[in-house]
Motif scaffolding. Structure first.
Motif, PDB file in Angstrom:
ATOM      1  N   ALA A  42       0.840  -1.208   0.000  1.00 27.04           N
ATOM      2  CA  ALA A  42       0.000   0.000   0.000  1.00 27.04           C
ATOM      3  C   ALA A  42       0.871   1.252   0.000  1.00 27.04           C
ATOM      4  N   PRO A  43       1.580   1.490  -1.102  1.00 23.74           N
ATOM      5  CA  PRO A  43       2.490   2.638  -1.123  1.00 23.74           C
ATOM      6  C   PRO A  43       1.753   3.974  -1.100  1.00 23.74           C
ATOM      7  N   LYS A  44       2.367   4.922  -0.444  1.00 27.55           N
ATOM      8  CA  LYS A  44       1.888   6.309  -0.434  1.00 27.55           C
ATOM      9  C   LYS A  44       2.841   7.199  -1.227  1.00 27.55           C
ATOM     10  N   TYR A  45       4.021   6.676  -1.515  1.00 28.53           N
ATOM     11  CA  TYR A  45       5.042   7.433  -2.239  1.00 28.53           C
ATOM     12  C   TYR A  45       5.870   6.441  -3.051  1.00 28.53           C
ATOM     13  N   ALA A  46       6.055   6.740  -4.334  1.00 25.08           N
ATOM     14  CA  ALA A  46       6.816   5.844  -5.206  1.00 25.08           C
ATOM     15  C   ALA A  46       7.504   6.654  -6.292  1.00 25.08           C
ATOM     16  N   GLY A  47       8.497   6.051  -6.893  1.00 24.80           N
ATOM     17  CA  GLY A  47       9.199   6.670  -8.014  1.00 24.80           C
ATOM     18  C   GLY A  47       9.159   5.749  -9.207  1.00 24.80           C
ATOM     19  N   ILE A  48       9.001   6.335 -10.374  1.00 19.13           N
ATOM     20  CA  ILE A  48       9.008   5.589 -11.625  1.00 19.13           C
ATOM     21  C   ILE A  48      10.064   6.196 -12.532  1.00 19.13           C
ATOM     22  N   ARG A  49      10.608   5.379 -13.432  1.00 20.38           N
ATOM     23  CA  ARG A  49      11.732   5.855 -14.240  1.00 20.38           C
ATOM     24  C   ARG A  49      11.621   5.306 -15.661  1.00 20.38           C
ATOM     25  N   ARG A  50      11.973   6.164 -16.621  1.00 18.78           N
ATOM     26  CA  ARG A  50      12.144   5.734 -18.013  1.00 18.78           C
ATOM     27  C   ARG A  50      13.309   6.534 -18.563  1.00 18.78           C
ATOM     28  N   GLY A  51      14.351   5.850 -19.013  1.00 17.20           N
ATOM     29  CA  GLY A  51      15.552   6.537 -19.476  1.00 17.20           C
ATOM     30  C   GLY A  51      16.137   7.362 -18.337  1.00 17.20           C
ATOM     31  N   ASN A  52      16.414   8.629 -18.604  1.00 18.66           N
ATOM     32  CA  ASN A  52      16.981   9.524 -17.596  1.00 18.66           C
ATOM     33  C   ASN A  52      15.927  10.285 -16.810  1.00 18.66           C
ATOM     34  N   VAL A  53      14.662   9.948 -17.007  1.00 26.05           N
ATOM     35  CA  VAL A  53      13.568  10.672 -16.355  1.00 26.05           C
ATOM     36  C   VAL A  53      13.072   9.879 -15.150  1.00 26.05           C
ATOM     37  N   GLU A  54      12.948  10.561 -14.028  1.00 25.53           N
ATOM     38  CA  GLU A  54      12.367   9.949 -12.835  1.00 25.53           C
ATOM     39  C   GLU A  54      11.277  10.871 -12.312  1.00 25.53           C
ATOM     40  N   ILE A  55      10.102  10.303 -12.072  1.00 19.50           N
ATOM     41  CA  ILE A  55       8.954  11.037 -11.541  1.00 19.50           C
ATOM     42  C   ILE A  55       8.553  10.371 -10.240  1.00 19.50           C
ATOM     43  N   HIS A  56       8.210  11.191  -9.251  1.00 21.05           N
ATOM     44  CA  HIS A  56       7.730  10.654  -7.986  1.00 21.05           C
ATOM     45  C   HIS A  56       6.218  10.829  -7.914  1.00 21.05           C
ATOM     46  N   LEU A  57       5.551   9.840  -7.359  1.00 19.72           N
ATOM     47  CA  LEU A  57       4.098   9.827  -7.232  1.00 19.72           C
ATOM     48  C   LEU A  57       3.765   9.840  -5.741  1.00 19.72           C
ATOM     49  N   GLN A  58       2.987  10.827  -5.329  1.00 17.77           N
ATOM     50  CA  GLN A  58       2.666  10.963  -3.907  1.00 17.77           C
ATOM     51  C   GLN A  58       1.158  10.951  -3.710  1.00 17.77           C
ATOM     52  N   TRP A  59       0.685  10.058  -2.837  1.00  4.70           N
ATOM     53  CA  TRP A  59      -0.732   9.953  -2.527  1.00  4.70           C
ATOM     54  C   TRP A  59      -1.215  11.211  -1.819  1.00  4.70           C
ATOM     55  N   HIS A  60      -2.421  11.665  -2.205  1.00  6.45           N
ATOM     56  CA  HIS A  60      -3.093  12.785  -1.542  1.00  6.45           C
ATOM     57  C   HIS A  60      -4.524  12.364  -1.245  1.00  6.45           C
ATOM     58  N   ASP A  61      -4.988  12.706  -0.078  1.00 11.78           N
ATOM     59  CA  ASP A  61      -6.322  12.344   0.393  1.00 11.78           C
ATOM     60  C   ASP A  61      -7.410  12.890  -0.530  1.00 11.78           C
ATOM     61  N   ALA A  62      -8.533  12.159  -0.612  1.00 14.94           N
ATOM     62  CA  ALA A  62      -9.649  12.552  -1.477  1.00 14.94           C
ATOM     63  C   ALA A  62     -10.160  13.955  -1.175  1.00 14.94           C
ATOM     64  N   SER A  63     -10.084  14.381   0.082  1.00 14.11           N
ATOM     65  CA  SER A  63     -10.568  15.725   0.434  1.00 14.11           C
ATOM     66  C   SER A  63      -9.770  16.823  -0.265  1.00 14.11           C
ATOM     67  N   GLU A  64      -8.533  16.539  -0.632  1.00 12.43           N
ATOM     68  CA  GLU A  64      -7.697  17.526  -1.317  1.00 12.43           C
ATOM     69  C   GLU A  64      -8.092  17.694  -2.783  1.00 12.43           C
ATOM     70  N   TRP A  65      -8.910  16.789  -3.308  1.00  9.96           N
ATOM     71  CA  TRP A  65      -9.286  16.820  -4.717  1.00  9.96           C
ATOM     72  C   TRP A  65     -10.639  17.496  -4.927  1.00  9.96           C
ATOM     73  N   LYS A  66     -11.276  17.955  -3.853  1.00  9.59           N
ATOM     74  CA  LYS A  66     -12.591  18.585  -3.975  1.00  9.59           C
ATOM     75  C   LYS A  66     -12.521  19.933  -4.675  1.00  9.59           C
ATOM     76  N   HIS A  67     -11.410  20.619  -4.509  1.00  6.55           N
ATOM     77  CA  HIS A  67     -11.251  21.940  -5.118  1.00  6.55           C
ATOM     78  C   HIS A  67     -10.641  21.784  -6.505  1.00  6.55           C
ATOM     79  N   ASN A  68     -11.199  22.468  -7.442  1.00  8.41           N
ATOM     80  CA  ASN A  68     -10.715  22.400  -8.810  1.00  8.41           C
ATOM     81  C   ASN A  68      -9.460  23.258  -8.924  1.00  8.41           C
ATOM     82  N   ILE A  69      -8.311  22.612  -8.969  1.00  9.43           N
ATOM     83  CA  ILE A  69      -7.055  23.342  -9.089  1.00  9.43           C
ATOM     84  C   ILE A  69      -6.370  22.955 -10.386  1.00  9.43           C
TER      85      ILE A  69
END
Length: 126
Positions: A42-69
């Motif tokens: 049950a990860p809350k934080y992970a990193g993915i990589r392709r070639g020289n690119v690395e992106i981190h993915l961070q879980w955010h609670d559903a309440s943070e998605w209520k506002h249209n940003i």
């Protein structure tokens, strides 16, 4: 050493609703590999990589998605946009407006969104 010589790389952190689903999208649909995860089941934080690119993915609670940003837009400099476009067009990741195009600013590019509406643009300089 000058301060400007200190910068080696950047690893953007994208907010996601479901880290496992996002890992699946980036690995199975976009060809990234899992670099790390803070938990195997049950990860809350992970990193993915392709070639020289690395992106981190961070879980955010559903309440943070209520506002249209505004979601971030990442631009990936790639060697061959046509080959990548052909790879991705079979993965059902494009939206209706996704097209490979040449721009007035001298690039060939295409764009679409990930599962959490983070924008992804892939381009090469002409």
């Amino acid at each position: 050493m000058k301060a400007s010589d200190q910068f080696l790389s950047v690893h953007p952190v994208l907010a996601v609703k479901d880290v496992i689903a996002s890992i699946g999208f980036y690995v199975h649909s976009l060809g990234f590999t899992l670099a790390f995860a803070d938990d195997k089941t049950a990860p809350k934080y992970a990193g993915i990589r392709r070639g020289n690119v690395e992106i981190h993915l961070q879980w955010h609670d559903a309440s943070e998605w209520k506002h249209n940003i505004d979601r971030p837009m990442l631009r990936f400099l790639v060697l061959n946009t046509e080959a990548l476009f052909d790879e991705y067009k079979t993965k059902e990741v494009f939206h209706k407006q996704t097209q490979l195009r040449e721009t007035a600013w001298g690039t060939k590019e295409f764009a679409f969104y990930d599962l959490d509406s983070n924008g992804l643009t892939f381009y090469e300089d002409l």
